[in-house]
Design a protein around this motif. Structure first.
Motif, PDB file in Angstrom:
ATOM      1  N   GLY A 117       0.816  -1.211   0.000  1.00 15.21           N
ATOM      2  CA  GLY A 117       0.000   0.000   0.000  1.00 15.21           C
ATOM      3  C   GLY A 117       0.844   1.253   0.000  1.00 15.21           C
ATOM      4  N   MET A 118       1.920   1.236   0.790  1.00 14.59           N
ATOM      5  CA  MET A 118       2.801   2.404   0.834  1.00 14.59           C
ATOM      6  C   MET A 118       3.492   2.605  -0.507  1.00 14.59           C
ATOM      7  SD  MET A 118       4.190   1.708   4.659  1.00 14.59           S
ATOM      8  CE  MET A 118       5.709   2.594   4.590  1.00 14.59           C
ATOM      9  N   GLY A 119       3.792   1.502  -1.186  1.00  9.09           N
ATOM     10  CA  GLY A 119       4.419   1.597  -2.502  1.00  9.09           C
ATOM     11  C   GLY A 119       3.503   2.311  -3.498  1.00  9.09           C
ATOM     12  N   VAL A 120       2.215   1.993  -3.430  1.00 11.86           N
ATOM     13  CA  VAL A 120       1.252   2.635  -4.329  1.00 11.86           C
ATOM     14  C   VAL A 120       1.176   4.135  -4.043  1.00 11.86           C
ATOM     15  CG1 VAL A 120      -1.191   2.791  -4.912  1.00 11.86           C
ATOM     16  CG2 VAL A 120      -0.109   0.550  -4.700  1.00 11.86           C
ATOM     17  N   VAL A 121       1.124   4.482  -2.755  1.00  8.77           N
ATOM     18  CA  VAL A 121       1.082   5.903  -2.401  1.00  8.77           C
ATOM     19  C   VAL A 121       2.382   6.592  -2.829  1.00  8.77           C
ATOM     20  CG1 VAL A 121       1.023   7.539  -0.490  1.00  8.77           C
ATOM     21  CG2 VAL A 121      -0.575   5.630  -0.550  1.00  8.77           C
ATOM     22  N   ALA A 122       3.504   5.901  -2.641  1.00  7.45           N
ATOM     23  CA  ALA A 122       4.785   6.479  -3.053  1.00  7.45           C
ATOM     24  C   ALA A 122       4.767   6.790  -4.542  1.00  7.45           C
ATOM     25  CB  ALA A 122       5.929   5.527  -2.714  1.00  7.45           C
ATOM     26  N   ALA A 123       4.128   5.917  -5.331  1.00  7.35           N
ATOM     27  CA  ALA A 123       4.005   6.168  -6.770  1.00  7.35           C
ATOM     28  C   ALA A 123       3.244   7.465  -7.017  1.00  7.35           C
ATOM     29  CB  ALA A 123       3.304   4.996  -7.452  1.00  7.35           C
ATOM     30  N   GLY A 124       2.146   7.653  -6.269  1.00 12.33           N
ATOM     31  CA  GLY A 124       1.361   8.878  -6.406  1.00 12.33           C
ATOM     32  C   GLY A 124       2.154  10.105  -5.983  1.00 12.33           C
ATOM     33  N   LEU A 125       2.941   9.957  -4.914  1.00 11.58           N
ATOM     34  CA  LEU A 125       3.742  11.081  -4.420  1.00 11.58           C
ATOM     35  C   LEU A 125       4.767  11.510  -5.462  1.00 11.58           C
ATOM     36  CD1 LEU A 125       4.496  10.023  -0.710  1.00 11.58           C
ATOM     37  CD2 LEU A 125       2.781  11.637  -1.523  1.00 11.58           C
ATOM     38  N   VAL A 126       5.431  10.539  -6.051  1.00 12.82           N
ATOM     39  CA  VAL A 126       6.461  10.866  -7.045  1.00 12.82           C
ATOM     40  C   VAL A 126       5.817  11.488  -8.282  1.00 12.82           C
ATOM     41  CG1 VAL A 126       8.269   9.935  -8.528  1.00 12.82           C
ATOM     42  CG2 VAL A 126       8.035   9.102  -6.201  1.00 12.82           C
ATOM     43  N   LEU A 127       4.650  10.948  -8.669  1.00  9.53           N
ATOM     44  CA  LEU A 127       3.940  11.494  -9.828  1.00  9.53           C
ATOM     45  C   LEU A 127       3.544  12.950  -9.568  1.00  9.53           C
ATOM     46  CD1 LEU A 127       2.738  10.953 -12.598  1.00  9.53           C
ATOM     47  CD2 LEU A 127       0.679  10.092 -11.498  1.00  9.53           C
ATOM     48  N   ALA A 128       3.023  13.223  -8.378  1.00  9.55           N
ATOM     49  CA  ALA A 128       2.626  14.596  -8.034  1.00  9.55           C
ATOM     50  C   ALA A 128       3.835  15.523  -8.070  1.00  9.55           C
ATOM     51  CB  ALA A 128       1.982  14.622  -6.654  1.00  9.55           C
TER      52      ALA A 128
END
Lengths: 186, 195
Positions: A117-128
């Motif tokens: 789950g944290m990996g998915v959020v990390a993906a969103g963070l990097v994209l943002a």
């Protein structure tokens, strides 16, 4: 140039990098952007991208290289040491305590799920972060067309096709460098 | 910056062996990690497969499960991803291992980064240096997109993944709060099995 705030002492550098490192689960880069550019205003987007580019091309962890170079720019080797220490010391202590915990047989059944789950959020963070920093490309000498082409080429080869990073950096990076050099001609 | 994705595994299944290797091995560990440090364009994580080959395959200081457990543990903790190197060092050779692997991973790349940056700083306005700055900016943005895509890999088939990415995007672009909030939501969603 002088109006922008910056670190006043190595101790302040230490605190800033320590603060961002401790928020950096699954990658420190998005937090670094938020803290250094948005919250403290120590860098513009363009300066952040510049430091990151440099950290990227050089061997070693990007964020560590970035901290070293930024610290060095302000207070020489003391600044570099302060930024690096802020980034590493507290997280190192935490990760070692965790490692000892795991060795002693601490039961962590949910960790795999939480990590995913944290990996998915990390993906969103990097994209943002990428979307925000793309604003720094506006004044780029390459112009819009070249910029879009280079961003797309790297995203495609490194992200989708998973070609080796060093190879893509060398190929596309050199091309981008030459194009910029050519465009900078007075 | 693109991280190799390590399949998370249940850490309670991993039995770590006794600590410690002989002192001669500390030097070997240092030298090997120092060499990799100079090859680590894009971060230490890009050399993880070679570390694994050396520490697990060649030397047998860690088992396969211990190795990937070490990497996963460091990813769960806050701080730079580089710290996975310290956990590998710790599990291979205790606190000395931490010191040796971290020093090996940091020393060569640090020396190079600082000298390159100082060299560039004195030539900031020269055409090749300016071209480097301008040309590499879109490369860096492209790499972030690539990283983002690679990070979704272990969870791409789960239904909860894309709403979670969208939620994170909204949070980061529309609010000024700490990224710790979406990270906590992500961890909870992962524990609940939604992603």
């Amino acid at each position: 140039v002088a109006e922008r705030p910056g670190p006043r002492s190595p101790a302040e550098l230490y605190t800033a990098f320590n603060r961002l490192a401790l928020q950096g689960f699954g990658g420190v880069l998005p937090v670094a952007q938020r803290e250094l550019v948005e919250r403290r205003g120590w860098m513009t987007k363009a300066e952040f991208v510049e430091l990151l580019s440099l950290g990227q091309v050089l061997p070693g962890p990007n964020i560590v290289n970035m901290a070293l170079i930024y610290g060095d720019r302000h207070f020489g080797w003391r600044g570099a040491a302060a930024a690096l220490g802020g980034l590493m010391l507290a997280p190192l202590a935490i990760v070692l305590v965790l490692a000892i915990g795991v060795r002693q047989g601490a039961d962590v059944p949910a960790v795999a799920g939480a990590l995913r789950g944290m990996g998915v959020v990390a993906a969103g963070l990097v994209l943002a972060t990428a979307i925000k920093l793309a604003g720094a490309l506006k004044g780029n000498v390459l112009g819009r067309g070249w910029c879009v082409a280079i961003v797309a080429a790297i995203a495609l080869t490194v992200g989708l096709l998973r070609w080796p990073l060093a190879f893509c950096l060398l190929g596309i990076g050199t091309l981008a460098w030459c194009a910029a050099w050519w465009r900078l001609e007075p | 910056m693109v991280r190799g994705v390590v399949a998370p595994r249940a850490m309670n299944e991993i039995a770590f062996g006794p600590l410690g290797v002989d002192p001669a091995a500390w030097w070997e560990l240092f030298v090997h990690f120092a060499l990799l440090s100079l090859l680590a364009i894009g971060g230490a994580i890009t050399t993880v497969s070679d570390m694994q080959r050396f520490v697990v395959g060649q030397k047998g200081w860690l088992s396969d499960a211990e190795f990937s457990g070490s990497v996963a543990l460091a990813q769960a903790a806050p701080g730079p991803n580089l710290l996975f190197v310290a956990v590998i060092g710790f599990n291979a050779a205790g606190l000395v291992g931490v010191f040796v692997t971290l020093l090996g991973s940091l020393l060569p790349s640090t020396a190079l980064a600082l000298s390159a940056a100082r060299w560039g700083a004195t030539r900031r306005d020269q055409r090749p240096v300016r071209a480097f700055r301008e040309g590499l900016a879109p490369v860096t943005i492209g790499l972030m997109l690539a990283t983002s895509w690679v990070l979704t890999e272990p969870a791409r088939t789960s239904w909860g993944t894309w709403p979670l990415v969208a939620l994170t995007l909204w949070f980061m672009l529309r609010t000024r709060r700490s990224p710790l909030w979406p990270i906590a939501v992500g961890a909870a969603a992962g524990v609940a099995g939604w992603v």
